[in-house]
Design an enzyme around this catalytic site. Structure first.
Site, short mmCIF file in Angstrom:
data_model
loop_
_atom_site.label_atom_id
_atom_site.label_comp_id
_atom_site.label_asym_id
_atom_site.label_seq_id
_atom_site.Cartn_x
_atom_site.Cartn_y
_atom_site.Cartn_z
N LYS A 155 0.84 -1.19 0.00
CA LYS A 155 0.00 0.00 0.00
C LYS A 155 0.88 1.25 0.00
CE LYS A 155 -1.86 2.81 2.90
NZ LYS A 155 -1.94 4.00 2.06
N SER A 209 4.55 7.38 10.65
CA SER A 209 4.63 8.10 11.91
C SER A 209 4.63 7.13 13.09
CB SER A 209 3.45 9.07 12.03
OG SER A 209 2.24 8.35 12.03
N THR A 210 5.22 7.56 14.19
CA THR A 210 5.27 6.72 15.38
C THR A 210 3.86 6.44 15.89
OG1 THR A 210 7.47 7.52 15.94
CG2 THR A 210 6.17 6.61 17.75
N GLY A 213 2.26 3.87 13.69
CA GLY A 213 3.05 2.64 13.88
C GLY A 213 2.65 1.90 15.15
N CYS A 264 13.35 10.34 7.45
CA CYS A 264 13.38 9.85 8.83
C CYS A 264 14.77 9.96 9.43
CB CYS A 264 12.86 8.42 8.90
SG CYS A 264 13.58 7.34 7.69
N GLU A 355 9.65 15.56 15.80
CA GLU A 355 10.03 15.45 14.39
C GLU A 355 9.24 16.48 13.58
OE1 GLU A 355 8.83 11.89 12.09
OE2 GLU A 355 10.89 11.86 11.37
O1 TXE Z 1 2.17 9.33 8.16
P1 TXE Z 1 1.21 8.11 8.51
P2 TXE Z 1 1.79 10.66 7.37
C1 TXE Z 1 5.92 11.35 10.20
C2 TXE Z 1 6.25 12.77 9.82
C3 TXE Z 1 5.01 13.22 9.14
C4 TXE Z 1 3.95 12.49 9.94
C5 TXE Z 1 2.66 12.26 9.24
O2 TXE Z 1 6.50 13.50 10.99
O3 TXE Z 1 4.83 14.59 9.17
O4 TXE Z 1 4.54 11.26 10.25
O5 TXE Z 1 2.87 11.62 7.96
C6 TXE Z 1 -0.73 4.49 6.30
N1 TXE Z 1 -3.46 1.53 9.50
N2 TXE Z 1 6.43 10.40 9.23
O6 TXE Z 1 0.47 11.22 7.73
O7 TXE Z 1 -0.17 8.60 8.73
C7 TXE Z 1 -0.79 5.72 5.41
O8 TXE Z 1 -1.82 5.63 4.46
C8 TXE Z 1 -2.57 1.18 8.56
C9 TXE Z 1 7.72 9.95 9.51
O9 TXE Z 1 1.98 10.35 5.96
O10 TXE Z 1 1.90 7.36 9.58
C10 TXE Z 1 0.60 5.69 4.79
O11 TXE Z 1 0.64 4.74 3.74
N3 TXE Z 1 -1.93 2.07 7.79
C11 TXE Z 1 8.13 8.78 8.71
C12 TXE Z 1 1.48 5.22 5.96
O12 TXE Z 1 0.58 4.52 6.83
C13 TXE Z 1 -2.17 3.38 8.00
C14 TXE Z 1 7.61 8.70 7.32
C15 TXE Z 1 2.16 6.35 6.74
O13 TXE Z 1 1.16 7.27 7.16
C16 TXE Z 1 -3.10 3.81 8.97
C17 TXE Z 1 6.26 9.22 7.19
C18 TXE Z 1 -3.74 2.82 9.75
N4 TXE Z 1 -4.61 3.13 10.71
C19 TXE Z 1 5.74 10.04 8.13
N5 TXE Z 1 -3.14 5.15 8.95
C20 TXE Z 1 9.61 8.65 8.72
N6 TXE Z 1 10.25 9.13 9.78
O14 TXE Z 1 10.17 8.14 7.78
C21 TXE Z 1 -2.29 5.57 8.00
N7 TXE Z 1 -1.70 4.50 7.40
#
Ligand code: TXE
Length: 453
Positions: A155, A209-210, A213, A264, A355
């Site tokens: 995904k 995001s944490t 995660g 990250c 972050e």
């Molecule tokens: O991340 P999300 P976002 C951090 C960074 C950023 C913030 C938000 O600070 O500003 O997170 O980013 C999927 N069940 N990082 O909103 O929401 C979502 O569709 C399963 C740091 O993009 O965590 C996407 O494919 N999956 C990081 C993926 O998860 C779900 C990199 C990441 O989305 C879900 C990215 C759920 N309930 C963001 N909800 C790094 N440090 O590398 C969302 N997703």
């Protein structure tokens, strides 16, 4: 029936394409096809899987330019970075194409027979990818997972699915069995969540995001599903007074502003020993002002826009009320531009703890080695970090004491596909890449053969 999402070019703010958002039934169909494809894939000889992955790598190599242009359009990555990312996908595939024939088990001495172990694939692996490095992060999961005999449902992030969709097509073009590597576009709460809850997805790899995660890990715990997490970071770039200050300052902008700080591993805190703090800032200022921000389609560009308007607002909110020392430049007008920004921070400030995921770096002074280590470890994260010193003993001591998964001395390297990558503390769980990654997509089976029956 699925609906669709409109993709936006972040450099212009203009709509570029509609992409379907799968519903739960469509996710379930992709998983059902993956279950069937996986059985045949795992039953074949290791050489067949190795050859198929090498063919996939070659097709990606042949399409590097197209993939790179898609990433420029969809993610605003500078073209040179995007070419590197597309080539990296081919290299990751080539590297793990060597894994099927090397997934050796053990023969363990026992009485009365023979005991051997097998590395069995999980079956279907779900990979959830963020928007910051859409192709490369995807490949860190799908290449070793496929090499180990699994099928993959992938995904991509809603904002940046174009290169993943194309990689799915290229896999079929390369001759990978239909359904073995399925790219399913849609929202995290529907598609991603279904990977977590579906009983036939036996392992989940999540990068993001944490906060999300943690909820993915909690969901996987309900079905005892193993999960690999690559999460946020607030990595330290530690500059000691015995460092090559010119080199440390010249390289610092690239270590945090690459990919507009949406990385990250971004070294988003520069910790400088107090005795060289002023001198370091003097050297840093011209390096930041020279950082070239602009049209991502130009080869001279070092940094493009942020990914979206709302992300730009979020980045801006971190800078409000801080002590900005100096800034670089960014284009005006359409597109989600943000100039590189250097903030002088105090311990405990939000900008020194959270972050930002944008081109903003916090600079903080420290007193001595022990204080520098304490400060480096003073966040919830532990992903990457850099240590600048000419003192070998200090480099060894500090590298052992900083709680981060990936450290680099007198450089800022983080990711090499043949070395392990991943975070400590709130930065993640498990490791990707490196020599053992294919094994992480297997479960060990122990079989005892009685010889005296
Ligand atoms: O991340 P999300 P976002 C951090 C960074 C950023 C913030 C938000 O600070 O500003 O997170 O980013 C999927 N069940 N990082 O909103 O929401 C979502 O569709 C399963 C740091 O993009 O965590 C996407 O494919 N999956 C990081 C993926 O998860 C779900 C990199 C990441 O989305 C879900 C990215 C759920 N309930 C963001 N909800 C790094 N440090 O590398 C969302 N997703």
């Amino acid at each position: 029936m699925s609906d669709s999402a409109t993709l936006i070019n972040p450099a212009t703010g203009r709509a570029i394409r509609e992409v379907p958002r799968a519903d739960v039934d469509e996710v379930d169909e992709a998983i059902a096809r993956a279950v069937v494809a996986q059985r045949a894939w795992a039953a074949g000889a290791p050489l067949e899987r190795a050859d198929a992955l090498r063919r996939f790598a070659r097709v990606v190599e042949d399409n590097v330019e197209e993939l790179a242009q898609l990433e420029v359009l969809n993610s605003g990555h500078p073209i040179e970075s995007a070419r590197w990312e597309a080539s990296h996908v081919a290299q990751v595939l080539n590297f793990y194409a060597g894994a099927p024939e090397r997934l050796s088990g053990q023969q363990i001495p026992v009485g009365g027979g023979l005991d051997v172990t097998f590395h069995e694939p999980y079956g279907v692996v779900g990979i959830i990818v963020p928007w910051n490095f859409p192709m490369s992060i995807a490949s860190w999961g799908f290449a070793p997972a496929l090499a180990a005999g699994n099928a993959v449902v992938l995904k991509p992030a809603e904002l940046t699915p174009l290169t993943a969709i194309r990689l799915g097509e290229l896999a079929v073009e390369a001759g990978l069995p239909e359904g073995l590597f399925a790219v399913v576009t849609g929202s995290g709460s529907v598609v991603g969540q279904r990977f977590v809850t579906h009983p036939d997805v036996r392992k989940v790899v999540f990068t993001g995001s944490t906060e999300v995660g943690v909820s993915v890990a909690a969901g996987c715990a309900q079905t005892l599903k193993p999960v690999t997490l690559e999460l946020g970071g607030k990595s330290a770039n530690i500059v000691f007074d015995d460092a090559d200050l010119e080199l440390a300052a010249a390289s610092a902008p690239g270590a945090v502003f690459d990919n507009a700080g949406q990385d990250c591993c971004a070294r988003s805190r520069i910790l400088v020993q107090r005795s060289v703090y002023d001198r370091f800032l003097e050297l840093l200022e011209p390096a930041v002002r020279d950082w070239r921000v602009g049209d991502p389609s130009l080869e001279s560009t070092q940094m493009g826009p942020l990914i979206s308007a709302s992300h730009r607002s979020s980045v801006a909110s971190f800078v409000e009320g801080t002590n900005v020392a100096f800034r670089g430049t960014a284009p005006d007008g359409d597109g989600f531009w943000f100039a590189p920004t250097v903030v002088l921070a105090e311990r405990g400030d939000r900008i020194a703890q959270e972050e930002v995921f944008g081109p903003v770096v916090a600079v903080l002074p420290f007193d001595d080695e022990a204080d520098g280590i304490r400060l480096a470890n003073d966040t919830i994260y532990g992903l990457a970090g850099s240590i600048w010193t000419e003192n070998l003993g200090r480099a060894v001591r500090v590298a052992r004491a900083v709680k981060s998964g990936v450290l680099s001395v007198n450089s800022h390297s983080s990711v090499r596909y043949w070395t392990p990558f991943g975070g400590m503390k709130a930065s993640g769980l498990g490791r990707e890449l490196g020599p053992d990654a294919a094994e992480h997509f297997t479960e060990t089976k122990n079989v005892y053969f009685a010889a005296d029956a």
